[in-house]
Design a protein around this motif. Structure first.
Motif, PDB file in Angstrom:
ATOM      1  N   PHE A 131      76.393 -49.304  24.641  1.00 16.97           N
ATOM      2  CA  PHE A 131      76.642 -48.355  25.663  1.00 16.97           C
ATOM      3  C   PHE A 131      75.606 -47.391  25.922  1.00 16.97           C
ATOM      4  CE2 PHE A 131      79.016 -44.778  27.462  1.00 16.97           C
ATOM      5  CZ  PHE A 131      80.107 -45.441  28.148  1.00 16.97           C
ATOM      6  N   CYS A 132      74.735 -47.119  24.905  1.00 15.24           N
ATOM      7  CA  CYS A 132      73.622 -46.057  25.232  1.00 15.24           C
ATOM      8  C   CYS A 132      72.528 -47.014  26.032  1.00 15.24           C
ATOM      9  CB  CYS A 132      73.146 -45.650  24.137  1.00 15.24           C
ATOM     10  SG  CYS A 132      74.270 -44.430  23.153  1.00 15.24           S
ATOM     11  N   GLU A 134      73.041 -49.347  28.129  1.00 18.39           N
ATOM     12  CA  GLU A 134      73.610 -49.825  29.560  1.00 18.39           C
ATOM     13  C   GLU A 134      73.357 -48.465  30.105  1.00 18.39           C
ATOM     14  OE1 GLU A 134      77.379 -51.061  29.073  1.00 18.39           O
ATOM     15  OE2 GLU A 134      76.990 -53.034  28.455  1.00 18.39           O
ATOM     16  N   MET A 135      73.376 -47.147  29.576  1.00 14.76           N
ATOM     17  CA  MET A 135      73.233 -46.100  30.319  1.00 14.76           C
ATOM     18  C   MET A 135      71.741 -45.670  30.174  1.00 14.76           C
ATOM     19  SD  MET A 135      76.671 -43.938  29.386  1.00 14.76           S
ATOM     20  CE  MET A 135      76.397 -42.609  30.528  1.00 14.76           C
ATOM     21  N   ALA A 160      69.827 -44.495  27.778  1.00 19.66           N
ATOM     22  CA  ALA A 160      69.669 -43.412  27.179  1.00 19.66           C
ATOM     23  C   ALA A 160      68.415 -43.288  26.259  1.00 19.66           C
ATOM     24  CB  ALA A 160      71.012 -43.141  26.316  1.00 19.66           C
ATOM     25  N   ASN A 199      69.615 -44.747  21.115  1.00 25.40           N
ATOM     26  CA  ASN A 199      70.855 -45.603  20.956  1.00 25.40           C
ATOM     27  C   ASN A 199      71.805 -45.478  19.634  1.00 25.40           C
ATOM     28  OD1 ASN A 199      69.740 -47.129  22.775  1.00 25.40           O
ATOM     29  ND2 ASN A 199      68.407 -48.350  21.751  1.00 25.40           N
ATOM     30  N   LEU A 205      72.686 -37.032  23.443  1.00 28.24           N
ATOM     31  CA  LEU A 205      73.763 -38.188  23.745  1.00 28.24           C
ATOM     32  C   LEU A 205      75.137 -37.572  24.256  1.00 28.24           C
ATOM     33  CD1 LEU A 205      72.847 -40.950  21.106  1.00 28.24           C
ATOM     34  CD2 LEU A 205      72.024 -40.806  23.299  1.00 28.24           C
ATOM     35  N   ASP A 227      76.284 -36.749  27.170  1.00 27.13           N
ATOM     36  CA  ASP A 227      77.087 -37.525  28.387  1.00 27.13           C
ATOM     37  C   ASP A 227      77.459 -39.166  27.912  1.00 27.13           C
ATOM     38  OD1 ASP A 227      76.624 -35.402  29.892  1.00 27.13           O
ATOM     39  OD2 ASP A 227      74.589 -36.152  30.547  1.00 27.13           O
ATOM     40  N   GLU A 228      76.418 -39.643  27.279  1.00 30.55           N
ATOM     41  CA  GLU A 228      77.162 -41.038  26.706  1.00 30.55           C
ATOM     42  C   GLU A 228      78.225 -40.971  25.665  1.00 30.55           C
ATOM     43  OE1 GLU A 228      72.856 -40.993  28.102  1.00 30.55           O
ATOM     44  OE2 GLU A 228      73.899 -39.848  26.673  1.00 30.55           O
ATOM     45  N   GLU A 274      81.561 -40.400  27.559  1.00 28.34           N
ATOM     46  CA  GLU A 274      82.111 -41.552  28.287  1.00 28.34           C
ATOM     47  C   GLU A 274      82.492 -42.680  27.126  1.00 28.34           C
ATOM     48  OE1 GLU A 274      82.820 -41.644  31.379  1.00 28.34           O
ATOM     49  OE2 GLU A 274      81.832 -39.735  31.609  1.00 28.34           O
ATOM     50  N   PHE A 275      81.723 -42.763  25.997  1.00 31.79           N
ATOM     51  CA  PHE A 275      82.242 -43.570  24.940  1.00 31.79           C
ATOM     52  C   PHE A 275      83.568 -43.190  24.493  1.00 31.79           C
ATOM     53  CE2 PHE A 275      82.418 -45.199  20.711  1.00 31.79           C
ATOM     54  CZ  PHE A 275      82.140 -46.659  20.885  1.00 31.79           C
TER      55      PHE A 275
END
Length: 318
Positions: free
Chosen positions: A191-192, A194-195, A197, A200, A223, A225-226, A229-230
């Motif tokens: 996820f990180c 892909e964003m 970040a 990770n 992190l 924001d990540e 969303e996760f």
């Protein structure tokens, strides 16, 4: 070594000779004994020495006693590891003292040259009746017992206002929810990525690692924001709501700023040639800095709080 002394051909022949596990173990033990003998000899040549002791439980649930020694060589302080021994049963003061006394007896070290001893404030160390302090003073009455200043600083930083403690607990729960599951850890890493970040992975908090709390909070902030969303994909609506709440993020920023300063202080209290005079100066300077921070926060001036100043002017100071 063989190639340098004899040549490559001889080195190749030696390399094919199988060595048993016991052979390697004996070599390691011989090197360990030789290093210990060298350190002991330097201690005997020094007019005085001091020790620092701590016991901790490792990942295999074994309690290890670790002793460092400081002595004088060529008018300079030298720090060396002296003793690492398991405490097989109980971890009372008499057990710890027994290990130290046995080492001194085995290597004919003089307790009369022991000038100081540094420990934490555990009952096993500083107990009045049967603690290490009492036992040590019986054989070395000239010894000064000191409570580790880094440990004092860590103990002081554990006490937080209820709101900040609650916020910290929620952060730890968020991180543990991901780190305790191999699947969630992998998914969060992807996820990180892909964003795009900066990091990770999240960092775990463990109480015995004094810097981990500040590092944990900083990584969560970086992190956030990540993480939000996760958690949304995981259906953790309560945590998503917290990560969207300005006042909660303000408290997070405030703790990141404070623990960053504590971690810097912690690092500065370690290293070569550290002593009580340096510790006193650094702690006095840090206390003066804390007073300045409190005064600035009281009048809503946030320039000394890098993250909090950018997040909100409402600092959660107590």
């Amino acid at each position: 070594m063989v190639s340098l002394m004899v040549g490559e051909e001889a080195a190749k022949k030696v390399a094919v000779i199988p060595l048993s596990v016991n052979t390697n173990q004996r070599r390691i033990e011989d090197m360990s004994l030789d290093i210990t003998a060298q350190v002991v000899q330097k201690i005997k040549e020094s007019p005085w020495h001091a020790i620092q002791l701590d016991e901790s439980t490792d990942i295999a649930s074994y309690v290890q006693l670790i002793v460092w020694v400081r002595f004088i060589k060529a008018d300079n302080f030298v720090d060396e590891p002296l003793l690492i021994k398991p405490l097989e049963a109980t971890t009372k003061g008499e057990d710890i003292f027994g290990k130290v006394e046995q080492f001194y007896r085995d290597y004919d070290l003089d307790f009369g040259k022991l000038l100081g001893s540094t420990t934490d404030d555990a009952p096993a160390m500083l107990g009045v009746r049967s603690g290490l302090k009492t036992k040590l003073l019986e054989v070395a009455p000239q010894t000064s017992m000191v409570h580790c200043m880094i440990h004092r600083e860590t103990l002081a930083s554990r006490t937080l206002p209820e709101t900040l403690q609650s916020m910290l607990s929620e952060v730890i729960k968020m991180v543990n929810h991901i780190k305790s599951s191999a699947l969630n850890t992998r998914l969060f890493r992807l996820f990180c990525q892909e964003m795009d970040a900066d990091h990770n992975n999240l960092l775990l908090y463990t109480q015995v690692r004094w810097l981990s709390r500040g590092n944990l909070l900083l990584r969560v902030y970086e992190l956030k924001d990540e993480l939000k969303e996760f958690q949304r994909t995981q259906g953790k609506t309560a945590w998503v709501a917290l990560l969207e709440l300005d006042s909660w993020l303000s408290e997070l920023c405030y703790l990141v700023d404070i623990f960053e300063r504590l971690n810097v202080l912690n690092h500065s209290l370690q290293g070569k040639d550290a002593n009580l005079i340096i510790f006193h100066d650094k702690m006095s300077g840090f206390l003066a800095t804390l007073k300045l921070l409190a005064d600035k926060a009281a009048v809503k001036r946030c320039s000394l709080f890098p993250l909090s100043g950018g997040a909100s002017n409402d600092l959660p100071v107590r």
